[in-house]
Enzyme design. Structure first.
Site: not given
Length: 401
Positions: A113, A115, A120, A292, A294, A299
């Site tokens: 899952h 991404k 380089d 979608h 996440k 603080d």
């Protein structure tokens, strides 16, 4: 591998594919030595074709290019698409490919899952945005709201090394504690500019590392907690930490799905609303498009952006990756973004008296909640072979799979 905090990184918040995809393609176009890319979903659409053009062009000019996709999320790439990449010299790899049963994908669990992109060993991208037009607001009226972070500096080298190990291109350096001491957020110490920690979750030595970072930050929060999450179904420890924070006077706000891409998700999360609101947690639903996201802010000096939801799949089964960030400028930019989202594009869910229903609702609702919470963890106990990574097309010089 042993992850540790690094400083001196340059960070850029990217919102939706509209900001992310141009930066990604430009980075691939400028790559000189290597492009490593992992994604859950890659569709053969406008975005997927543009990505293929960039990857193939990089490979043809001598850049080492490795593309890894998940066998469940990316199940429908055409042979022509894959062959075109392979012919250009791109190493295409599929994590846990599965056979269909009556036309349905059956490889439901243990998904890749993450991404991630590493360019380089100098530039990297971490986030929750898949590679499809479903994340382009300018193209789709139901594009998903999500974020990524671009990082340049020492953390990019850490991500590069991790991805090489995941590819099998160099031996993995197993660290059973994964730098536990180095991983602590140390919230009482001032954050230095560009301070970040790359954190992963797997089904072996690092099952709870992302969750532990959330817990440490939430438990020591002093003023505010903002969490924007697509699939919010946390375990008892996280749920209790969030409620405890609100009860001790921390301003806790959740940005959740009001227009979900899966209806059962909202029905399940709704079960938590009353419990959270009784503790003083404010809940906002994003209804403009599917949420979608996440991401989270605690603080003025803690944030995270990544692929991990706060749900059973992400916390119990999936392979995930997040960047934990202690840079006040970046935290402020994400906090302002979420503040605008809540004030302009969300609806606050006000506490309501429990609705009367059939007597069995009071029994069925908790049972459904606990089943959905525990089922992925139970599935993780079932016997399973280590998920295979295969190359659909053999490419000369490809790393071992």
């Amino acid at each position: 591998m042993d992850h540790a905090w690094t400083t001196g990184n340059r960070l850029r918040l990217l919102e939706n594919g509209d900001e992310y995809f141009p930066r990604l393609i430009a980075a691939i176009d400028a790559a000189r030595r290597s492009v490593l890319l992992e994604t859950f979903i890659l569709f053969e659409d406008e975005v997927g074709r543009q990505l293929a053009d960039a990857l193939a062009a990089a490979a043809r000019r001598g850049v080492a290019v490795i593309l890894t996709v998940d066998g469940f999320g990316t199940a429908d790439l055409s042979p022509e698409y894959v062959a075109r990449l392979a012919d250009a010299g791109v190493a295409v790899r599929v994590f846990a490919p599965g056979r269909r049963l009556l036309g349905k994908r059956t490889n439901l669990f243990r998904r890749l899952h993450r991404k991630l992109v590493a360019i380089d060993a100098e530039l990297a991208f971490v986030g929750g945005i898949n590679l499809s037009v479903q994340h382009l607001v300018k193209v789709s009226p139901i594009a998903k709201q999500d974020y990524a972070v671009e990082v340049e500096g020492p953390a990019a080298r850490v991500i590069h090394t991790f991805m090489l190990e995941a590819c099998g291109a160099q031996p993995a350096r197993h660290a059973h504690a994964q730098g536990r001491q180095a991983m602590q957020p140390h919230p009482t110490q001032p954050a230095l500019p560009g301070t970040v920690l790359f954190v992963t979750r797997d089904n072996q030595a690092h099952r709870n590392d992302i969750e532990q970072q959330y817990l440490a930050a939430i438990r020591t929060a002093r003023r505010q907690i903002l969490i924007a999450n697509a699939y919010f179904l946390p375990g008892y420890r996280l749920l209790q930490a969030i409620c405890n924070a609100a009860q001790r006077g921390v301003d806790v706000r959740l940005v959740l799905q009001g227009r979900p891409d899966m209806l059962w998700v909202k029905r399940t999360v709704d079960m938590l609303y009353a419990h959270l609101q009784e503790s003083g947690v404010r809940i906002f639903e994003y209804c403009e498009r599917p949420n979608h996201s996440k991401v989270a802010v605690v603080d003025d000096d803690w944030a995270t952006v990544g692929s991990s939801n706060l749900d059973p799949l992400s916390l119990s089964l999936n392979l995930e990756a997040n960047l934990v960030i202690r840079d006040t400028a970046f935290v402020a930019s994400l906090r302002d973004n979420l503040g605008n989202l809540m004030s302009q594009r969300c609806t606050e869910v006000l506490a309501q008296a429990p609705a009367r229903g059939a007597w069995w609702h009071g029994i069925a609702t908790p049972l459904i909640f606990h089943f959905l919470r525990k089922f992925p963890a139970w599935a993780g106990w079932l016997p399973a072979h280590t998920p295979k990574i295969v190359s659909p097309v053999a490419v000369p010089g490809s790393p071992p799979t």
